[in-house]
Write a protein that holds these residues in place. Structure first.
Motif, PDB file in Angstrom:
ATOM      1  N   GLY A  29      29.712  59.586  -4.157  1.00  0.00           N
ATOM      2  CA  GLY A  29      31.190  59.986  -3.202  1.00  0.00           C
ATOM      3  C   GLY A  29      30.981  59.961  -1.966  1.00  0.00           C
ATOM      4  O   GLY A  29      32.477  59.911  -1.347  1.00  0.00           O
ATOM      5  N   ALA A  30      30.391  60.421  -1.600  1.00  0.00           N
ATOM      6  CA  ALA A  30      29.759  59.302   0.340  1.00  0.00           C
ATOM      7  C   ALA A  30      29.181  58.197  -0.030  1.00  0.00           C
ATOM      8  O   ALA A  30      28.577  57.647  -0.702  1.00  0.00           O
ATOM      9  N   VAL A  31      29.632  57.030   1.497  1.00  0.00           N
ATOM     10  CA  VAL A  31      28.852  56.015   2.014  1.00  0.00           C
ATOM     11  C   VAL A  31      27.307  56.334   1.977  1.00  0.00           C
ATOM     12  O   VAL A  31      26.982  56.824   3.007  1.00  0.00           O
ATOM     13  N   HIS A  32      26.515  55.900   1.246  1.00  0.00           N
ATOM     14  CA  HIS A  32      25.055  56.044   1.333  1.00  0.00           C
ATOM     15  C   HIS A  32      24.074  54.547   1.415  1.00  0.00           C
ATOM     16  O   HIS A  32      23.202  54.995   3.071  1.00  0.00           O
ATOM     17  N   GLY A  33      24.946  53.563   2.187  1.00  0.00           N
ATOM     18  CA  GLY A  33      24.938  52.867   2.681  1.00  0.00           C
ATOM     19  C   GLY A  33      25.625  51.158   2.801  1.00  0.00           C
ATOM     20  O   GLY A  33      26.314  51.080   2.787  1.00  0.00           O
ATOM     21  N   ALA A  34      24.230  50.344   2.712  1.00  0.00           N
ATOM     22  CA  ALA A  34      24.949  48.629   2.191  1.00  0.00           C
ATOM     23  C   ALA A  34      24.643  47.806   1.102  1.00  0.00           C
ATOM     24  O   ALA A  34      23.051  48.030   1.392  1.00  0.00           O
ATOM     25  N   SER A  89      29.073  44.563   0.561  1.00  0.00           N
ATOM     26  CA  SER A  89      29.255  46.138   0.801  1.00  0.00           C
ATOM     27  C   SER A  89      28.661  47.081   1.022  1.00  0.00           C
ATOM     28  O   SER A  89      27.674  47.428   0.703  1.00  0.00           O
ATOM     29  N   ARG A  90      30.086  48.299   1.522  1.00  0.00           N
ATOM     30  CA  ARG A  90      29.745  49.345   1.214  1.00  0.00           C
ATOM     31  C   ARG A  90      28.857  50.317  -0.137  1.00  0.00           C
ATOM     32  O   ARG A  90      29.748  49.649  -1.068  1.00  0.00           O
ATOM     33  N   LEU A  91      28.047  50.678   0.016  1.00  0.00           N
ATOM     34  CA  LEU A  91      27.492  51.622  -1.239  1.00  0.00           C
ATOM     35  C   LEU A  91      27.837  53.283  -1.097  1.00  0.00           C
ATOM     36  O   LEU A  91      27.312  53.522  -0.213  1.00  0.00           O
ATOM     37  N   VAL A  92      28.408  53.762  -1.816  1.00  0.00           N
ATOM     38  CA  VAL A  92      29.061  54.589  -1.971  1.00  0.00           C
ATOM     39  C   VAL A  92      27.663  55.196  -3.470  1.00  0.00           C
ATOM     40  O   VAL A  92      27.987  54.682  -4.535  1.00  0.00           O
ATOM     41  N   VAL A  93      27.079  56.436  -3.251  1.00  0.00           N
ATOM     42  CA  VAL A  93      26.582  57.559  -3.716  1.00  0.00           C
ATOM     43  C   VAL A  93      27.253  58.616  -3.721  1.00  0.00           C
ATOM     44  O   VAL A  93      27.307  59.792  -3.109  1.00  0.00           O
TER      45      VAL A  93
END
Length: 974
Positions: free
Chosen positions: A491-496, A485-489
């Motif tokens: 409020g922004a997409v940090h990675g997966a 899954s996408r990893l949100v940190v």
């Protein structure tokens, strides 16, 4: 009459000389002739009767007989009757009256032959007296003991009598009923129809109708009423009302109707519930034959009702299930409610699991059938297993989330995710392609992108619209299976976040797996966000976002640390210098808040440069700053530090191409003399700073304990004022306002005094400032308006129409509901607003001109007048005055005191009067104390005046005496 008989002359002689009364009426019931004997018997002259209709006479008995006679004449029939006739003089006689129909050219007419038989009736009456008396006694007994309510009602619809049953049913005392209008006891909605029925009864009819009436306890009683006319001396003298209490009967009828309706509703509801119930319902005969089945039951059985009804359980289920169900059915037939669970096949071969409930159906107390309710729990059993699995996952994640917040938590999260998802490895892949962490490496530091397959999975997931994806794995894949899954940190997409295994999965990933992954992603993202935010939180918590300087919380913490250091070294100098920019609000108001913020940044930059690393400076709030000075050499050194900082602040600032200037006020407190803790040192430095403000600003001041005395005094007086308002310790005095030209009293100004139990009479100068500062002036002002208006209303009732001048405070003037409160107070006092003059000051008028103009207009719409008090002492101008619909100006006493001695004051007063008159305003002079002042004011054209020359402020009693004395000396108050 010549048209009626063949020999008119003979009939005329007979008609005139007959010994008994004869009258003739036409077919409309109008008298056309009567002989002398008729007029003698009735006492009515011929001219009174001829042309009069029998319906117009108030002789009820005769009117009724005449109507019957006219009806009988059309069939050629005559009538004869004894009547008690009311003569013109009010006496009654008994007459024998006979009607004779006559048919002529003009239609049917009726002759009435009238014979006085009073002598005969008298004889008969003498025999009937005892019978009448007995009848009356019998009637009274019937009246008193009648179980129905009986009312006697006169022609004005007032109750003249009521029987005991009426009092018992209604609960009223007799004196509460007699003499009252019968409509008073009836609901307003039924009063008109009651009057209609009573009117019918008053015309001689008997009418019955339903009616409701109030009992003494306020409840309504339902009656079936009958109204009977009371005939006395041939007139309707009233009405008897017979009322049968039908409340219980009507309630019972309504109950029966409601129960019948409810039964019909229940039958419909039951059928609807049976047909549309989401659970399957089967009606079984006691031998197991299917009698009925609903739609849900059809779906579970896999067949339609027509295919099932009439078949037995043995035909519908397998042998093992039948044996078990038969035993349960037998128990239900015996009257028991039976519950069990069964797994069986339906008629089309499908498997289902159901909760079964069997309960008997009764008819007249006998069990005639059995209801079988079937709740399909096939899916719930599957869902329960999945829910338990998911619940266990959530418990594991909860334990992980509530663990210590550290870098190890991220590693533990990845390990837990692998276990819950049955994966071998977990990794965080940064958006730039670097591995942030992999379970193969025990670190959170970024690593080289050495795993191309893992990076490819991460890129694929981040490119998808969906937040997560999964792959079961096939032979030949580098990763046999993976879920990511996408990893949100922050409020922004940090990675997966990627979990993977080399071995393929035996089954597809389920939705619960994606839910678990979402929770894992949120948990890891939050942990990374907290890690990133920990450093930023300290900045946010301890530094001002506008200026970048330490904030108040950081300043206090550093001050507490400094105090601990000083105490550990057993003493040492320490000081707080508190700055506040003078009139900084003017910068915001003139340049706007954006430029005000820029201005604060420039001030902060200068102060920080001036302090450098020697001391700590912080922004406390708004335009306030504080400096923590360690190891000051003494008061002289602190004074030099404060002066240096004040000089830095005074230097010009370039804003929007213009030079701006500002000053500051500084207060200094020292440890330990002025406080031994951070709160006290800051508070005392602020107190010293406010002392500078009170002296005009742009300077510094060292804290002195005597500075707190005014604050303590104000707080103490505020407490006493609150108690005084609660205990009504205030009183009013009134100073007369007179006409300058005639010296007649035109009005008074209301002045408040405080009757302090300890100090006696206290004048406004001593407590009004405290009332203003604390906000109590609003309650006090309303008290003044209310009581002053009541007092003046009392004078109006005695004669003198005085006007009332009342000062209102700035806080009152800026209240949103000022006009509404004024209207309420004046209405409560009963004083016409035309006699009220509301006085405001110049500063109140120009502090917020749009609001002031609107408020003045609203007050004027109430009918009150508006005046400007202490005119000449504020900052108003003709331009401002033109905007307000004011009625008068009051020239301040400071100018009046100088006329006759100071030419400049005379010039100012003369100009004020001329200016006010040019604007159509009346001018009032305050503080007139000498005759020469009054003479000059009269010459200048001043309209009104007040002052000690006429009278000191007086209480209401002394004011009344003064007014009476003024009348005696020729000074009128009119």
């Amino acid at each position: 009459m010549s048209t009626w008989l063949a020999n008119p002359d003979a009939f005329e002689s007979f008609f005139r000389n007959a010994p008994y009364g004869i009258a003739a009426v036409d077919r409309n019931g109008v008298f056309v002739a009567c002989n002398p004997a008729f007029t003698k018997i009735t006492g009515f002259p011929q001219e009174r009767l001829i042309g009069c209709s029998t319906h117009e006479t108030d002789r009820v008995a005769f009117r009724v007989f005449a109507d019957e006679a006219l009806d009988a004449a059309y069939v050629g029939r005559s009538l004869s009757r004894d009547l008690e006739l009311l003569r013109a003089d009010g006496t009654t006689i008994w007459c024998e009256i006979t009607s004779i129909p006559v048919t002529g050219d003009s239609g049917v007419h009726v002759f009435f032959a009238l014979t006085d038989v009073t002598w005969r009736s008298a004889a008969e009456n003498s025999n009937a007296v005892n019978e009448i008396g007995q009848a009356r006694a019998n009637f009274r007994l019937l009246f008193e003991h009648n179980p129905a309510v009986v009312l006697a009602i006169d022609t004005e619809n007032k109750i003249t009598d009521v029987n005991p049953a009426g009092l018992r049913v209604s609960g009223y005392a007799r004196e509460a009923v007699i003499g009252r209008c019968v409509a008073d006891f009836v609901p307003p909605s039924q009063r008109d129809r009651l009057r209609v029925f009573l009117s019918q009864a008053m015309r001689g009819e008997t009418v019955s109708f339903p009616i409701d009436a109030y009992a003494a306890d306020g409840l309504l009683i339902e009656y079936e009423a009958t109204a009977l006319p009371i005939i006395s001396q041939n007139r309707v003298a009233g009405v008897y009302g017979l009322l049968e209490n039908i409340t219980e009967r009507m309630r019972a009828e309504r109950t029966v109707a409601a129960q019948r309706e409810e039964l019909l509703d229940l039958e419909g509801d039951f059928r609807s519930l049976f047909d549309h119930n989401p659970d399957g319902i089967v009606l079984l005969a006691t031998d197991g034959t299917v009698l009925d089945i609903n739609r849900a039951g059809e779906a579970m059985a896999g067949a339609l009702r027509e295919q099932i009804a009439g078949r037995t359980l043995r035909e519908l289920v397998d042998a093992a299930t039948f044996e078990r169900v038969s035993a349960f059915l037998a128990r239900a037939v015996d009257g028991e409610t039976v519950r069990y669970e069964v797994t069986s096949s339906n008629l089309i071969g499908g498997q289902f699991t159901a909760n079964i409930t069997l309960f008997p159906k009764y008819a007249q107390g006998v069990i005639v059938a059995v209801y079988c309710m079937m709740q399909d729990i096939t899916q719930s059993r599957v869902s329960a297993r999945k829910l338990e699995q998911q619940s266990q996952r959530i418990r594991d994640l909860y334990l992980l989330a509530t663990g210590p917040d550290s870098d190890a938590q991220v590693m533990a999260a990845l390990q837990t995710g692998c276990r819950l998802l049955a994966m071998e490895s977990g990794a965080i892949v940064a958006k730039n392609g670097d591995l942030a962490v992999d379970l193969r490496y025990d670190t959170l530091e970024p690593l080289a992108a050495a795993d191309s397959e893992l990076l490819e999975i991460a890129r694929r997931v981040m490119a998808l619209r969906e937040p997560a994806a999964a792959h079961r794995g096939e032979e030949g894949d580098s990763f046999r299976s993976w879920i990511a899954s996408r990893l949100v940190v922050a409020g922004a997409v940090h990675g997966a976040l990627v979990f993977s295994s080399q071995a393929p999965r035996n089954q597809e990933f389920e939705e619960t797996d994606l839910d678990t992954l979402a929770l894992m992603s949120a948990l890891v993202g939050s942990a990374l966000e907290r890690r990133r935010a920990r450093g930023a939180l300290r900045t946010l918590a301890y530094f001002d976002s506008l200026t970048g300087l330490p904030n108040r919380a950081y300043f206090q913490e550093r001050l507490r640390d400094a105090l601990i250091d000083v105490n550990e070294r057993r003493g040492g100098p320490l000081a707080v210098v508190y700055f506040d920019l003078d009139r900084f609000k003017d910068i915001n108001d003139t340049l706007g808040h954006a430029m005000g913020d820029r201005f604060l940044q420039m001030v902060a930059h200068r102060l920080k440069a001036a302090v450098a690393d020697r001391h700590m400076i912080a922004r406390m709030t708004g335009g306030a700053f504080a400096v923590l000075v360690r190891q000051p050499g003494g008061r002289d050194d602190l004074a030099e530090i404060a002066l240096d900082l004040l000089r830095e602040i005074e230097k010009p600032y370039r804003l929007e191409g213009f030079e701006q200037f500002i000053t500051a006020s500084a207060g200094v407190s020292m440890y330990p003399a002025d406080g031994r803790d951070d709160q006290t040192l800051i508070k005392n430095a602020e107190i010293a700073m406010y002392e500078v403000k009170d002296r005009g600003g742009n300077g510094y001041y060292f804290y002195d304990p005597v500075l707190e005395a005014p604050i303590t005094t104000r707080l103490s007086q505020e407490k006493l004022l609150r108690r005084a308002i609660e205990n009504d310790e205030f009183t009013l005095h009134f100073q007369p306002i007179v006409d300058v030209s005639t010296e007649e009293i035109r009005g008074v100004e209301a002045l408040v005094r405080w009757n302090d139990p300890a100090r006696g009479l206290v004048y406004p100068d001593e407590f009004i400032p405290t009332a203003e500062a604390s906000g109590l002036i609003v309650r006090l002002g309303e008290w003044i308006v209310k009581h002053a208006a009541e007092c003046i209303r009392g004078f109006h009732e005695k004669g003198p129409l005085l006007s009332l001048a009342v000062n209102i405070s700035a806080r009152q003037f800026h209240q949103q509901n000022l006009c509404e409160r004024l209207q309420e107070l004046l209405d409560a006092a009963g004083l016409d607003p035309r006699f009220v003059e509301i006085e405001i000051t110049e500063s109140m008028a120009i502090s917020d001109i749009p609001h002031a103009v609107d408020t003045v207009r609203k007050i004027k719409r109430l009918g009150a007048h508006i005046g400007v008090d202490d005119f000449g002492t504020g900052h108003s101008s003709l331009n401002y005055l033109r905007k307000f619909e004011i009625d008068h100006l009051k020239i301040d006493r400071s100018f009046i005191a100088g006329i006759g001695r100071e030419p400049s004051d005379e010039t100012i007063v003369r100009a004020m009067i001329a200016m006010g008159h040019s604007l159509g305003l009346k001018i009032v002079a305050e503080g007139v104390e000498t005759q020469s002042q009054l003479t000059l004011l009269r010459q200048y054209g001043c309209d009104r005046a007040q002052g000690y020359l006429f009278s000191r402020p007086l209480d209401s009693a002394a004011l009344a005496t003064f007014i009476d004395a003024s009348r005696g000396t020729g000074r009128s108050t009119e």
